[in-house]
Design a protein around this motif. Sequence first.
Motif, mmCIF file in Angstrom:
data_model
loop_
_atom_site.group_PDB
_atom_site.id
_atom_site.type_symbol
_atom_site.label_atom_id
_atom_site.label_comp_id
_atom_site.label_asym_id
_atom_site.label_seq_id
_atom_site.Cartn_x
_atom_site.Cartn_y
_atom_site.Cartn_z
ATOM 1 N N GLU A 175 56.566 59.218 33.388
ATOM 2 C CA GLU A 175 55.603 59.025 32.311
ATOM 3 C C GLU A 175 54.782 60.293 32.070
ATOM 4 O O GLU A 175 54.425 60.626 30.947
ATOM 5 C CB GLU A 175 54.672 57.859 32.646
ATOM 6 C CG GLU A 175 53.918 57.366 31.436
ATOM 7 C CD GLU A 175 53.224 56.057 31.718
ATOM 8 O OE1 GLU A 175 52.123 55.884 31.187
ATOM 9 O OE2 GLU A 175 53.765 55.236 32.483
ATOM 10 N N ALA A 176 54.485 60.993 33.178
ATOM 11 C CA ALA A 176 53.667 62.191 33.040
ATOM 12 C C ALA A 176 54.424 63.310 32.352
ATOM 13 O O ALA A 176 53.854 64.068 31.572
ATOM 14 C CB ALA A 176 53.181 62.652 34.422
ATOM 15 N N GLU A 223 56.874 62.957 28.053
ATOM 16 C CA GLU A 223 56.115 62.563 26.883
ATOM 17 C C GLU A 223 56.790 63.215 25.670
ATOM 18 O O GLU A 223 57.174 64.379 25.716
ATOM 19 C CB GLU A 223 54.681 63.091 27.068
ATOM 20 C CG GLU A 223 53.845 63.151 25.838
ATOM 21 C CD GLU A 223 53.134 61.841 25.578
ATOM 22 O OE1 GLU A 223 53.150 60.986 26.479
ATOM 23 O OE2 GLU A 223 52.595 61.677 24.476
ATOM 24 N N SER A 278 45.524 72.285 28.117
ATOM 25 C CA SER A 278 46.111 72.532 29.438
ATOM 26 C C SER A 278 45.465 73.738 30.109
ATOM 27 O O SER A 278 45.203 73.722 31.311
ATOM 28 C CB SER A 278 47.613 72.767 29.316
ATOM 29 O OG SER A 278 48.215 71.642 28.739
ATOM 30 N N LEU A 309 42.225 62.549 29.608
ATOM 31 C CA LEU A 309 43.668 62.789 29.671
ATOM 32 C C LEU A 309 44.457 61.505 29.478
ATOM 33 O O LEU A 309 45.493 61.507 28.811
ATOM 34 C CB LEU A 309 44.031 63.450 31.008
ATOM 35 C CG LEU A 309 43.547 64.889 31.170
ATOM 36 C CD1 LEU A 309 43.952 65.448 32.525
ATOM 37 C CD2 LEU A 309 44.099 65.770 30.063
ATOM 38 N N SER A 310 43.952 60.382 30.058
ATOM 39 C CA SER A 310 44.735 59.158 29.912
ATOM 40 C C SER A 310 44.662 58.643 28.479
ATOM 41 O O SER A 310 45.633 58.117 27.950
ATOM 42 C CB SER A 310 44.306 58.093 30.921
ATOM 43 O OG SER A 310 42.931 57.899 30.835
ATOM 44 N N ARG A 327 47.118 60.637 26.517
ATOM 45 C CA ARG A 327 48.473 60.129 26.705
ATOM 46 C C ARG A 327 48.695 58.811 25.954
ATOM 47 O O ARG A 327 49.749 58.553 25.400
ATOM 48 C CB ARG A 327 48.749 59.940 28.197
ATOM 49 C CG ARG A 327 49.256 61.217 28.851
ATOM 50 C CD ARG A 327 50.404 61.746 28.034
ATOM 51 N NE ARG A 327 50.766 63.108 28.313
ATOM 52 C CZ ARG A 327 51.601 63.457 29.298
ATOM 53 N NH1 ARG A 327 52.086 62.553 30.109
ATOM 54 N NH2 ARG A 327 51.927 64.709 29.457
ATOM 55 N N LYS A 328 47.656 58.002 25.955
ATOM 56 C CA LYS A 328 47.765 56.695 25.294
ATOM 57 C C LYS A 328 48.034 56.881 23.800
ATOM 58 O O LYS A 328 48.880 56.215 23.216
ATOM 59 C CB LYS A 328 46.465 55.926 25.519
ATOM 60 C CG LYS A 328 46.428 54.516 24.933
ATOM 61 C CD LYS A 328 45.050 53.929 25.189
ATOM 62 C CE LYS A 328 44.767 52.743 24.308
ATOM 63 N NZ LYS A 328 45.505 51.540 24.732
ATOM 64 N N GLY A 375 49.021 59.717 22.407
ATOM 65 C CA GLY A 375 50.058 60.704 22.159
ATOM 66 C C GLY A 375 49.480 61.943 21.508
ATOM 67 O O GLY A 375 48.322 61.952 21.051
ATOM 68 N N LEU A 376 50.296 62.973 21.485
ATOM 69 C CA LEU A 376 49.832 64.236 20.939
ATOM 70 C C LEU A 376 49.649 64.103 19.430
ATOM 71 O O LEU A 376 50.463 63.501 18.743
ATOM 72 C CB LEU A 376 50.893 65.290 21.258
ATOM 73 C CG LEU A 376 50.445 66.722 21.199
ATOM 74 C CD1 LEU A 376 51.057 67.472 22.362
ATOM 75 C CD2 LEU A 376 50.832 67.339 19.890
ATOM 76 N N PHE A 416 57.737 66.838 26.627
ATOM 77 C CA PHE A 416 56.643 67.607 27.220
ATOM 78 C C PHE A 416 57.215 68.514 28.321
ATOM 79 O O PHE A 416 56.888 69.686 28.397
ATOM 80 C CB PHE A 416 55.614 66.627 27.784
ATOM 81 C CG PHE A 416 54.410 67.290 28.368
ATOM 82 C CD1 PHE A 416 53.542 68.006 27.566
ATOM 83 C CD2 PHE A 416 54.139 67.197 29.724
ATOM 84 C CE1 PHE A 416 52.437 68.617 28.113
ATOM 85 C CE2 PHE A 416 53.035 67.809 30.273
ATOM 86 C CZ PHE A 416 52.177 68.525 29.459
#
Lengths: 184, 690
Positions: free
Chosen positions: B42-43, B46, B60, B225-226, B229-230, B232-233, B246
Motif C-alpha cells: 500500500e505504501a 500508489e 517528500s 501523510l495518511s 494517501r487517502k 491520492g495525489l 509511486f
Amino acid sequence: MSHLQQHTEPPSGRRGFLAKLLAICCGGLATLPPLAAGVWMFLDPLRRRGAAATFLPVTELASVPDDGIPRQFAVVSDRVDAWTGFAAEPIGAVYLRRQQGSETVEALSATCPHAGCFVEIESQEKCFRCPCHNSTFMLDGGIVAPSPSPRAMDGLECRVAKNGQITVKWQNFYTGIAEKVARP
Amino acid sequence: MSKHVPPDQKHGPQPPTHRPGLVGQLTNFLDDRTGYRALVHEALYERVPGGARWRYVWGSTLVFAFMTQVITGLVLWSSYAASSQTAWESVYYIQHEMTGGWLVRGIHHVMAQMMIVLLALHLMQVVIDGAYRAPREVNFWLGLVLMMLVLGMALTGYLLPWDQKGYWATRVATNLAGLVPLLGPSIQQVVVGGPDYGHHTLTRFFALHAGFLPATLVLMLVVHLSLFRKHGLCARQPITRPDAMFWPDQVLKDAVAMLAVMAVVLGVILMPALRAMLEGRPIVPGELGAELGAPADPSQPYAAARPEWYFLFLFQFLKVFEGWGATGEFFGAIVVPGLVMGVMFLMPILGRWQLGHRFNVAFTLAILAGAGLLTAMAMNEDYAALWADRASFADVEKLLEETDGDAAKIAAHFGNDATKIAAFKARAKKLDKIRHSQSFLDASVQAEADAARSIELAGRPERIPPAGMLELIRNDPLSQGPKLFAQHCASCHSHVDPAAPNAASLVAKASAANLHGFGTAAWMRGLLDPKQVAGPAYFGNTAHKEGDMVNFVQNDLADATTWTPDDVEAVIAAMAEEAGLAAAGTAPALVEKGRGLIADGDRCGSCHTFRDNGVAAGSAPDISGWGSREWLVGIITDPTHERFYGDSNDRMPSFGKAEEGSAPMLSRRQIEMIADWLRGDWYRPAVHSH
C-alpha cells in the motif's frame, strides 16, 4: 458464530449508556492528574516576581562629566536565576547625563521601549539609536519622529548622595505600548 | 487462491513442490502475524495519475529534511546542557572540540534554513495546483499547522546556543509575544520561564524545540501523510501521460531531490573550507557550519542583533510602521501576520470558485514576493555601506560638522536657496543611511572579534570555570580593557597607534597623554624626544606642559655634550626593563648603564626617586618599576599619592580610592584589567604547528 455476532453491536438502552458514560469518565479521570499537574507546574513562572525595584548604586558623580552627553554605566546587583545566586553581577545598563555645572543627574534605561533591544548612543550625531529597528531618541530620551518606538526612552529615578554616590531605581518596563508600565 | 492448481493436488495436504528458503520462511512467518506485505504494498504501489513529476517532490524532501533534523538533533541533544552557565559552553564543546560536532551542528543549522525554503516551495506548489480543494481541505489546514510548527522550532532553536545573537533576538521575539491582547504578558512570562531571561528560558525553549513541537509535528505529519494517501495525489491537470506507480518512478525522483537537498546543505557547510584550501589557509573545522557568537550578556549591547534571514522580512516589516506609535508594533507583529495566516486558512473555501483560486495564487505569490522585497530592503539597509561611495559625501559631512546640523546655518550656507537646501537634505539623508549601515557593519566585525576571543578563552588549558564563560570574559583584560578605558580614561587620554592613518588628529583632540604602548621603549623614546615631549601625545595638553620634565627634556637632554644619544638609549632600555616590556635581546650592560644614569642625582635622580637612590618622594613620581603592573595599578588607584604626582596631579581621578561611605569608582580587579590591557598582558593561545 451467531453467539459472537450478538456482541459486535454496542449495547443500547440504559445499561449501555451507563457503561459508555463510565468508560469516558474513568478514562478521563485517569488522564486528568498528569495533565492537570503538568499544566500546574508549567504555569509556575506566572507566580514568579522579579526583584522589587530598589535603588542600586551605579557610580560616582565625578564619573559623569557635566557636558550634557549621556554616558553608559553597568548596573550591578545580586541576582537570582532560578536555583543560581549571582553575587554582584552586571544585570543591565543605564545612561547617566549631567548638565554643565549641575549636581543632579538624569538616568535613562538602556532598554529600547519598542522591542527591548539595547539602545546605543551615537556620539557623532548626538542622539540615541536602537540598532534593531532604528528608533531614534534625543539626548534627553525624547522621541525623534517618525519612530517605530511608541514612547520616549524610559527615565529612571536617580539620586545623588552627599558623598557623590549615584543610585538608580532599577526597573523593567513593558515594551511596545504607549504608556510606561513597570513589570511586576 | 484462484490460481491454477494441478488436479493431483486438489485434495488433502500435499508437501509443496517449492519449499521456500530460510528467508522466505521468515518473511512468510512475519507476514502471517503482521500483514506487512500488504502495508508495504500500500505504501509503495500508489498510483500516480499522469506519471511521476518533479513538481511532486517537495513534500517528500520536507519529510526527508525533518528526518535529518531528528537524527542530528538527537545527537546534538546528547551533548547539550540547557542552563545559562552551560548552554554556550556545551555548544562550544560540540562545535570546537567534539569529533564531527561541527558537521552535525552544521547540518542541523543549514537544514533548518533549507526546510524554510522547501516549505515555501511546497506551499506554492500546493496552492498553484489547487491541491487544497475538496476533499483535501483538512490536509491543507494540517499543512499550515505543520508550517507554523516548523517556524516555531526555528525560532526556539535560535536561542539554544545562548550567544548574544540568539539572546537579543529572543528578547525581541518574546517582547512581541507580550503584545498579544489580554494574555500577552502572561504568555511572555510562561515562555520566558519567569520575569527575567535565564535558566528557565533555556529549559523551556529546549523542551519546546526538542519535545512539544516535534512530538506535535510527528502526530500531525502522520495524519497529513495518511490523509494524503487517502485522497491520492492531486495530479496536475490536464493528464496527458499514462499513470505510473509511486514505486519506483516517483520514489526515484524524490530520492534524487533529497540527494540534491543534502548536497546543497553540505555545499553551504563546506564552501568556506574550499575557499580556505584555494587560498592556502589552514582549514579549521570549528569555523565551518553554524556560527557561535560571544556568550549572552544582558549588560553588553549587541548592535549586530538580527533575526535569522528567513525572519528578516518580519523584522523589516516592523520598521514600516514608523510613527504609528503603539498601534504600529501591534499591527506589524500581531495583526498583519495574523490576517495573512487567516487568509491562508480560508484558501480552501475561497478556492471553490475559479476567481477565488486565482486570488489564492496571486495572494501567495504576493506574500512571497513581499517577504522577498522586505528581506532585500533589510539587507540593503545593513550592507549599503559596502557598495556606497562615502567619499562622494565628504562635502555633506563637512558641512554637517561645521554647522552642527543646525538647519538655519545650513540654509544660510546655501544663501536660502530652497532647491539647493532640498538637494542637500536628500544627500544628507543618503549619508545617514550609509552611516547606519556602517555602524551595523562595524558592530558585526566587533561581534565576530568578541566571538573569536570567547572561543580562544574557552580553549585555555585551564578550561571554563564552573561559573561559566561570562566570568572568564568579564575578567579578560583584552575584552574589558578597551571598554573600561573608553568609559573611564578616554575622556582625557588617547590610545592610538602613532602609525595609524588619523593618529595625529585623534591624539591632538585628547587632553592627556597617548597611552598606546605605555611602558615600551618606543613610548619612552617619544617622551625623551625634545620635539615630542610638549606635544599632545605626552604633556602638551596637560598642566605639565611647561613643567620641569618638559624643560629638562627640551634643554638638558637636548644637549649632546651632557647626554649622548647612547646615554638616552640606555635610559630608554632601562625604563622598558622596569616595565618588564623591554624587547627581547636588550643588552644587560645597556640596561645597567641606563639604571646608573637614572639614579644619578645630577640626571633623572635630581627629581625622581629610583630604586635606592635616596631621593625623597614628592618632587616627581617614583619611577622604580615604572610601567609595571604594580606601578600602573598604583597610579590608577591614586595618582595623588606622594609616590606619584602628589599635589601636582593634573585632573586625574583617584579611581581606586573610596570616598567616605561609598565604593571606589573602579574595583581593584577593574584597575588590574586596565593595567594589563595597557601593558598588552592577556591570554594568548599557544601557536600550534601543524
